[in-house]
Motif scaffolding. Sequence first.
Motif, PDB file in Angstrom:
ATOM      1  N   PHE A 280      93.900 -36.222  47.435  1.00  0.00           N
ATOM      2  CA  PHE A 280      93.833 -36.472  48.864  1.00  0.00           C
ATOM      3  C   PHE A 280      92.567 -37.248  49.250  1.00  0.00           C
ATOM      4  CE2 PHE A 280      92.718 -35.364  53.226  1.00  0.00           C
ATOM      5  CZ  PHE A 280      93.904 -35.650  53.876  1.00  0.00           C
ATOM      6  N   TRP A 281      91.435 -36.807  48.707  1.00  0.00           N
ATOM      7  CA  TRP A 281      90.177 -37.412  49.146  1.00  0.00           C
ATOM      8  C   TRP A 281      89.901 -38.729  48.421  1.00  0.00           C
ATOM      9  CZ3 TRP A 281      88.569 -36.282  53.625  1.00  0.00           C
ATOM     10  CH2 TRP A 281      88.739 -34.995  54.141  1.00  0.00           C
ATOM     11  N   ASN A 282      90.744 -39.714  48.691  1.00  0.00           N
ATOM     12  CA  ASN A 282      90.461 -41.049  48.159  1.00  0.00           C
ATOM     13  C   ASN A 282      89.372 -41.712  49.005  1.00  0.00           C
ATOM     14  OD1 ASN A 282      91.716 -41.858  50.530  1.00  0.00           O
ATOM     15  ND2 ASN A 282      93.709 -42.143  49.532  1.00  0.00           N
ATOM     16  N   GLU A 283      88.914 -42.859  48.551  1.00  0.00           N
ATOM     17  CA  GLU A 283      87.792 -43.526  49.227  1.00  0.00           C
ATOM     18  C   GLU A 283      88.073 -43.776  50.701  1.00  0.00           C
ATOM     19  OE1 GLU A 283      84.752 -43.874  48.175  1.00  0.00           O
ATOM     20  OE2 GLU A 283      85.504 -42.823  46.398  1.00  0.00           O
ATOM     21  N   LYS A 284      89.324 -44.183  50.966  1.00  0.00           N
ATOM     22  CA  LYS A 284      89.692 -44.516  52.335  1.00  0.00           C
ATOM     23  C   LYS A 284      89.537 -43.305  53.260  1.00  0.00           C
ATOM     24  CE  LYS A 284      93.470 -46.682  54.560  1.00  0.00           C
ATOM     25  NZ  LYS A 284      94.930 -46.652  54.468  1.00  0.00           N
ATOM     26  N   ARG A 285      90.033 -42.175  52.791  1.00  0.00           N
ATOM     27  CA  ARG A 285      89.965 -40.972  53.630  1.00  0.00           C
ATOM     28  C   ARG A 285      88.528 -40.467  53.779  1.00  0.00           C
ATOM     29  NH1 ARG A 285      95.152 -39.236  51.258  1.00  0.00           N
ATOM     30  NH2 ARG A 285      96.734 -39.489  52.868  1.00  0.00           N
ATOM     31  N   LYS A 286      87.777 -40.577  52.680  1.00  0.00           N
ATOM     32  CA  LYS A 286      86.370 -40.157  52.752  1.00  0.00           C
ATOM     33  C   LYS A 286      85.627 -40.996  53.787  1.00  0.00           C
ATOM     34  CE  LYS A 286      85.573 -38.635  48.017  1.00  0.00           C
ATOM     35  NZ  LYS A 286      85.017 -39.122  46.770  1.00  0.00           N
ATOM     36  N   GLU A 287      85.931 -42.297  53.769  1.00  0.00           N
ATOM     37  CA  GLU A 287      85.312 -43.238  54.703  1.00  0.00           C
ATOM     38  C   GLU A 287      85.705 -42.896  56.145  1.00  0.00           C
ATOM     39  OE1 GLU A 287      82.597 -45.829  55.329  1.00  0.00           O
ATOM     40  OE2 GLU A 287      83.123 -45.120  53.310  1.00  0.00           O
ATOM     41  N   LEU A 293      83.009 -38.321  62.100  1.00  0.00           N
ATOM     42  CA  LEU A 293      82.131 -37.167  62.277  1.00  0.00           C
ATOM     43  C   LEU A 293      81.361 -37.228  63.593  1.00  0.00           C
ATOM     44  CD1 LEU A 293      80.772 -36.603  58.660  1.00  0.00           C
ATOM     45  CD2 LEU A 293      82.278 -35.103  59.974  1.00  0.00           C
ATOM     46  N   ASN A 294      80.888 -38.445  63.935  1.00  0.00           N
ATOM     47  CA  ASN A 294      80.126 -38.583  65.174  1.00  0.00           C
ATOM     48  C   ASN A 294      80.939 -38.204  66.402  1.00  0.00           C
ATOM     49  OD1 ASN A 294      77.474 -39.112  64.709  1.00  0.00           O
ATOM     50  ND2 ASN A 294      77.833 -41.307  64.299  1.00  0.00           N
ATOM     51  N   LEU A 310      94.629 -36.645  60.165  1.00  0.00           N
ATOM     52  CA  LEU A 310      94.340 -37.035  58.791  1.00  0.00           C
ATOM     53  C   LEU A 310      95.515 -36.686  57.865  1.00  0.00           C
ATOM     54  CD1 LEU A 310      91.859 -38.236  57.345  1.00  0.00           C
ATOM     55  CD2 LEU A 310      91.126 -35.921  56.854  1.00  0.00           C
ATOM     56  N   LEU A 311      96.079 -35.525  58.083  1.00  0.00           N
ATOM     57  CA  LEU A 311      97.189 -35.075  57.236  1.00  0.00           C
ATOM     58  C   LEU A 311      98.492 -35.805  57.530  1.00  0.00           C
ATOM     59  CD1 LEU A 311      96.547 -31.225  57.146  1.00  0.00           C
ATOM     60  CD2 LEU A 311      96.581 -32.752  55.184  1.00  0.00           C
ATOM     61  N   SER A 312      98.628 -36.256  58.782  1.00  0.00           N
ATOM     62  CA  SER A 312      99.911 -36.871  59.160  1.00  0.00           C
ATOM     63  C   SER A 312      99.939 -38.365  58.844  1.00  0.00           C
ATOM     64  CB  SER A 312     100.178 -36.634  60.648  1.00  0.00           C
ATOM     65  OG  SER A 312      99.198 -37.305  61.388  1.00  0.00           O
ATOM     66  N   ARG A 313      98.770 -38.884  58.459  1.00  0.00           N
ATOM     67  CA  ARG A 313      98.702 -40.317  58.229  1.00  0.00           C
ATOM     68  C   ARG A 313      99.323 -40.714  56.901  1.00  0.00           C
ATOM     69  NH1 ARG A 313      92.890 -41.510  59.400  1.00  0.00           N
ATOM     70  NH2 ARG A 313      92.988 -41.178  61.623  1.00  0.00           N
TER      71      ARG A 313
END
Length: 313
Positions: A280-287, A293-294, A310-313
Amino acid sequence: MPVSSELIEKLRSSDKKTLAKVLTKVENEEEGSEEILKEIFKFTGNAHRIGITGPPGAGKSTLTNNLIKLMTEKGFKVGVIAVDPTSPFTGGALLGDRIRMQDSGMLENVFIRSMATRGSLGGLCKNVVEACDVLDASGKDFILIETVGVGQSELDIAQTADTTIVVLVPESGDSVQAMKAGLMEIADIFVLNKSDREGADAVAATIKNIIHLKPPSKDGWVINVIKTTGSQNKGTDLLFDEIISHKNHLRESGFLKEKRKEHLKNKIVDLVSGKLEVNFWNEKRKEDLKKNLNDMLERKNDPYSYTETLLSR
Ligand SMILES: Nc1nc2c(ncn2[C@@H]2O[C@H](COP(=O)(O)OP(=O)(O)O)[C@@H](O)[C@H]2O)c(=O)[nH]1
Ligand SMILES: [Mg+2]
């Protein structure tokens, strides 16, 4: 990469160098470790796994050492995993014991591995079950797993062990506290160590009373309280006999199968969540998370809604 059959053969013949190498690989999840675990799974399931838990200083390492001695004297092969950064398998009097064992050639049948706790305080580290599988496949009769009971770890250990031993001492007025903290639920055997100390009999009686208040276990096993004085190697034979009784009971009642099914189920659930998380935590999602966060910090969004998107994307 295919695993060499030579490696598997060496492992199964309990070659110590190979064992050490494979355990390190598995502990650190190095490349190829899962392939090895796949190959050896069919050789596992023969060892009886014994979890030994309890508060720091209760005498877990001392008892483990005593059990190693007794088991090897009886001709059994023993694997030990100490999930305890302070485990004194290399210190003091215990070292003396180990040297004596070496003298008598007993060390030949023992393999001891310390594993550092990672992450959660005192928790059973991630690959203990896998390390047990490696020892199991190498033909050990018993695997002893020592872990400090300070939180979640004692509950984790019950997810691996066939027999769980909870070690308490007379002065721990917290022994009753320990009961409340869920140790009662996981104990197959209670050990009251340091029975040379004052008040041991009274504490043993208290523990017995608490046990009797509990509804009988599903499989009909009755928990016993075994008194030991680890530092004098007293009561080790009683403890060993109780372990064997429990082992036999598990087999005769058919509950061993149930227990191991439950362990397997939990393992699969863990494996799935682990793999899903990694994928799940690929680079795109981490980014994406970083960017959002802000927004959450400034209360423009909330973690729940964000997670849903995030999950529905
Ligand atoms: N008086 C007494 N001391 C013991 C007994 N068993 C262990 N000890 C001592 O208690 C200390 C802690 O023992 P250890 O095995 O390291 O405890 P662990 O932290 O639970 O692994 C050591 O100094 C042991 O020598 C016992 O039965 N009686
Ligand atoms: Mg210890």
